[in-house]
Design an enzyme around this catalytic site. Structure first.
Site, PDB file in Angstrom:
ATOM      1  CG  ASP A   1     -10.322 -11.755 -13.492  1.00 20.40           C
ATOM      2  OD1 ASP A   1     -11.171 -11.314 -14.297  1.00 20.40           O
ATOM      3  OD2 ASP A   1      -9.488 -12.639 -13.779  1.00 20.40           O
TER       4      ASP A   1
ATOM      5  CG  HIS B   1      -3.492   4.349  -6.658  1.00 17.78           C
ATOM      6  ND1 HIS B   1      -4.121   5.412  -6.041  1.00 17.78           N
ATOM      7  CD2 HIS B   1      -2.999   4.837  -7.819  1.00 17.78           C
ATOM      8  CE1 HIS B   1      -4.013   6.486  -6.802  1.00 17.78           C
ATOM      9  NE2 HIS B   1      -3.338   6.168  -7.885  1.00 17.78           N
ATOM     10  CG  ASP B   2      -0.073   6.862  -6.594  1.00 17.56           C
ATOM     11  OD1 ASP B   2      -0.037   5.976  -7.455  1.00 17.56           O
ATOM     12  OD2 ASP B   2      -0.616   7.961  -6.773  1.00 17.56           O
TER      13      ASP B   2
ATOM     14  CD  GLU C   1      -3.110  13.066  -6.940  1.00 17.36           C
ATOM     15  OE1 GLU C   1      -2.059  12.512  -6.613  1.00 17.36           O
ATOM     16  OE2 GLU C   1      -3.359  13.375  -8.113  1.00 17.36           O
TER      17      GLU C   1
ATOM     18  CG  ASP D   1      -8.788   8.643 -10.432  1.00 10.82           C
ATOM     19  OD1 ASP D   1      -8.360   9.790 -10.667  1.00 10.82           O
ATOM     20  OD2 ASP D   1      -8.212   7.841  -9.680  1.00 10.82           O
TER      21      ASP D   1
ATOM     22  CG  ASP E   1      -4.350  11.979 -11.593  1.00 13.37           C
ATOM     23  OD1 ASP E   1      -4.086  11.258 -10.621  1.00 13.37           O
ATOM     24  OD2 ASP E   1      -3.522  12.220 -12.509  1.00 13.37           O
TER      25      ASP E   1
HETATM   26  O1  TEU Z   1      -0.473  10.944  -8.716  1.00 12.62           O
HETATM   27  C1  TEU Z   1      -0.044  12.274  -8.715  1.00 12.62           C
HETATM   28  C2  TEU Z   1       1.095  12.524  -7.890  1.00 12.62           C
HETATM   29  O2  TEU Z   1       1.401  13.699  -7.684  1.00 12.62           O
HETATM   30  C3  TEU Z   1       2.209  11.544  -7.896  1.00 12.62           C
HETATM   31  O3  TEU Z   1       3.355  12.270  -8.048  1.00 12.62           O
HETATM   32  C4  TEU Z   1       2.473  10.794  -6.720  1.00 12.62           C
HETATM   33  O4  TEU Z   1       3.145  11.639  -5.823  1.00 12.62           O
HETATM   34  C5  TEU Z   1       3.332   9.684  -7.234  1.00 12.62           C
HETATM   35  O5  TEU Z   1       2.494   8.595  -7.461  1.00 12.62           O
HETATM   36  C6  TEU Z   1       4.486   9.347  -6.386  1.00 12.62           C
HETATM   37  O6  TEU Z   1       4.979   8.092  -6.656  1.00 12.62           O
HETATM   38  C7  TEU Z   1      -1.520  10.661  -9.576  1.00 12.62           C
HETATM   39  C8  TEU Z   1      -1.959   9.219  -9.477  1.00 12.62           C
HETATM   40  O7  TEU Z   1      -2.418   8.950  -8.180  1.00 12.62           O
HETATM   41  C9  TEU Z   1      -0.847   8.315  -9.885  1.00 12.62           C
HETATM   42  O8  TEU Z   1      -1.202   6.952  -9.785  1.00 12.62           O
HETATM   43  C10 TEU Z   1      -0.486   8.647 -11.310  1.00 12.62           C
HETATM   44  O9  TEU Z   1       0.632   7.891 -11.682  1.00 12.62           O
HETATM   45  C11 TEU Z   1      -0.196  10.136 -11.485  1.00 12.62           C
HETATM   46  O10 TEU Z   1      -1.190  10.960 -10.913  1.00 12.62           O
HETATM   47  C12 TEU Z   1      -0.170  10.484 -12.949  1.00 12.62           C
HETATM   48  O11 TEU Z   1      -1.456  10.463 -13.477  1.00 12.62           O
HETATM   49 CA    CA Z   2     -11.180  -9.552 -15.903  1.00 13.80          CA
END
Ligand code: TEU
Ligand code: CA
Length: 559
Positions: free
Chosen positions: A25, A332-333, A259, A102, A202
């Site tokens: 930040d 991140h997921d 993805e 992205d 995505d």
């Molecule tokens: O994720 C796509 C995806 O297929 C998700 O179902 C993933 O398996 C999920 O995050 C499981 O918890 C992408 C992005 O990486 C994710 O951050 C987004 O929330 C999603 O697309 C919707 O845009």
């Molecule tokens: Ca900031």
């Protein structure tokens, strides 16, 4: 992937994935921003990576942290402005880094102009999405949203439902409408002209839905079910890709990574070739989900080295001469890998994360390192539900704890070890307040481990995971066998080791990781090997068989 150079600029590259909200930040408002990324380019360069992929920063109500775009031509003010992005991209290019954006086009935000008009009944824009009449007074079918609940949301004023495979604030765009595709092409060209070097696409396998929208069978007692058979990786998506490729990817000489949210091991081989030649590589999201029941991350099963190997080597085999595979341990997921596949205790945190990194990143494909992974950041230590932010936490908390009466402690443990919030806690720069991430109050709570696990501390420690990555990533690029060679699993039946051999012309590299705390003996292929990288201080030559220490990682080349 051909067993020789394709000559593409990204061919030998390593990608660093940044979640801008949680990286750095620059202005003290508690939210990471684009300028924050620019200020840390020196750090990023020090890792030996070549490309940065920034998670979404376009204008968005942030229902899903930017994966819900309300304007594809504007930067969200929480992240800065176009001038900031201009500076970041220019500085990347000046220092030899490339920039991947992205691109979220399976759906928009429900606050996008198109959707606002659609919801107001404008027919032209209703056709940008999937609006359907109720069936027997209910949803048009029983598809489940990937985030839980029905995939349909009712709009009373229209007496219609709209489709959202993700959150209800992420209505799916109708790609069978050519105007939608034209709009996406225009958006992509705009950012291509702006200077981005590629796209991470995505949820791209979901672009085409069976127009009959058939219901699916559900498991006993379940109202909704995964409708993937009707919308995942349909052949029609390749037509869209062909168009994007012709109009955008090729003219701008871009790198593209698809993805793919779910994969089909039964049709694996076909699957790998599926997006060829329009898309450069596939990032198979669920590759690491062998430690859970199906798609349910909140139903973990114990980690087994053998299952890990089975999954990874299978995909390596499928990709041996078709497509290209993204290699990753976290994002991140998904939760942090060190505790997920190993041991994040102070004693073994470094070694365990290093053994995992060596196992994964000497394979065939393109490595994607997620911010903080190089520090061996691990699980969360939150105590209150308010500390969490993610949609999946919110949904399951409502269903399981509030409605279902299940113990909060059970779910807290799951949220701290399995949820999407784990990867999104602020990057740990030093041991000062807020881990040096922000001078304000961070949008998401800092992980308490930061006092020990941070960039400043690891920078000074030769045994740290940070310094291991700094050796591993550049090394990978000097080895032809790692770039182009064959992959042969070795000592495959072992329940402890992750071993393989890479071979190209007369170069033979052996990769040895012990993914457990058990000492174990492992054989080497014939010949004498010289150690290139070790996380236990081993050096010199090896032959015959060796005893691996707990979480030992060893890379050696044949003499
Ligand atoms: O994720 C796509 C995806 O297929 C998700 O179902 C993933 O398996 C999920 O995050 C499981 O918890 C992408 C992005 O990486 C994710 O951050 C987004 O929330 C999603 O697309 C919707 O845009
Ligand atoms: Ca900031």
């Amino acid at each position: 992937m051909a067993n020789s150079s394709s000559g593409k600029w990204w061919e030998n590259a390593t990608v660093y994935q940044i979640y801008p909200k949680s990286f750095f930040d620059s202005n003290g408002d508690g939210i990471g921003d684009i300028e924050g990324v620019r200020r840390k380019l020196g750090y990023i360069k020090s890792l030996g990576v070549d490309i940065i992929w920034l998670c979404p920063y376009l204008k968005s109500p942030q229902a899903d942290n930017g994966y819900d775009v309300s304007d594809y031509y504007e930067i969200d003010p929480i992240f800065g402005n176009k001038e900031d992005l201009r500076k970041l991209i220019d500085e990347c290019h000046a220092t030899g880094l490339r920039f991947v954006m992205d691109m979220v086009t399976n759906h928009s935000s429900d606050e996008h102009e198109w959707f606002k008009k659609a919801r107001a009944g404008d027919e032209k824009y209703m056709d940008y999405y999937y609006f359907k009449d109720p069936v027997d007074g209910r949803e048009p079918n029983n598809w489940e949203s990937i985030f839980g609940g029905s995939a349909w949301e009712y709009v009373p004023s229209l007496n219609k439902y709209y489709l959202h495979l993700f959150h209800r604030k992420q209505p799916d765009l109708n790609w069978t409408n050519p105007e939608v595709v034209d709009n996406v092409v225009r958006v992509m060209k705009y950012w291509g002209e702006f200077g981005v070097d590629g796209f991470r696409l995505d949820a791209i396998n979901y672009l085409y839905k069976d127009p009959a929208f058939p219901s699916v069978e559900t498991r006993p007692g379940q109202k909704y079910g995964f409708g993937g058979q009707y919308y995942s990786s349909k052949p029609q998506v390749n037509e869209y890709f062909a168009r994007l490729n012709r109009d955008v990817f090729t003219p701008f000489d871009m790198m593209t990574v698809a993805e793919v949210g779910d994969m089909d091991p039964e049709r694996a081989r076909e699957y790998c070739g599926k997006y060829q030649p329009e898309i450069d590589m596939v990032y198979m999201y669920d590759m690491l989900n062998f430690d859970q029941e199906g798609y349910d991350k909140f139903k973990p099963v114990p980690f087994e080295v053998k299952k890990f190997k089975e999954t990874i080597f299978r995909w390596q085999d499928e990709f041996r001469d078709v497509g290209r595979m993204a290699l990753f341990l976290s994002n991140h997921d998904q939760t942090r890998n060190v505790g997920r596949f190993g041991d994040d205790s102070p004693r073994y945190r470094y070694r365990s994360s290093q053994a995992q990194a060596l196992a994964m990143y000497m394979l065939k494909g393109t490595p994607y390192i997620y911010q903080g992974e190089e520090l061996a950041m691990s699980f969360l230590d939150y105590e209150k539900i308010e500390d969490f932010n993610d949609i999946e936490v919110e949904f399951t908390y409502g269903e399981k704890v509030v409605k279902g009466g299940e113990p909060f402690e059970k779910w807290l443990r799951l949220y701290n070890t399995r949820s999407r919030d784990i990867g999104r806690s602020p990057m740990q720069w030093d041991d000062s307040e807020n881990a040096g991430f922000s001078t304000g109050k961070p949008w998401q709570k800092v992980n308490g481990e930061y006092v020990k696990v941070n960039v400043a501390a690891e920078d000074k420690d030769p045994a740290s995971t940070l310094n291991f990555y700094r050796k591993l990533l550049p090394l990978r690029k000097t080895l032809k066998s790692v770039q182009y060679g064959s992959v042969t699993p070795f000592d495959y039946d072992s329940e402890s080791t992750f071993c393989y051999v890479r071979e190209y012309e007369d170069e033979v590299t052996v990769c040895r990781s012990n993914l457990t705390a058990r000492r174990t003996r492992t054989p080497l292929p014939e010949g004498e090997y010289e150690i290139l990288l070790s996380n236990t201080g081993r050096s010199g030559r090896l032959s015959g068989s060796i005893e691996l220490m707990p979480y030992e990682a060893l890379l050696a080349i044949r003499k």
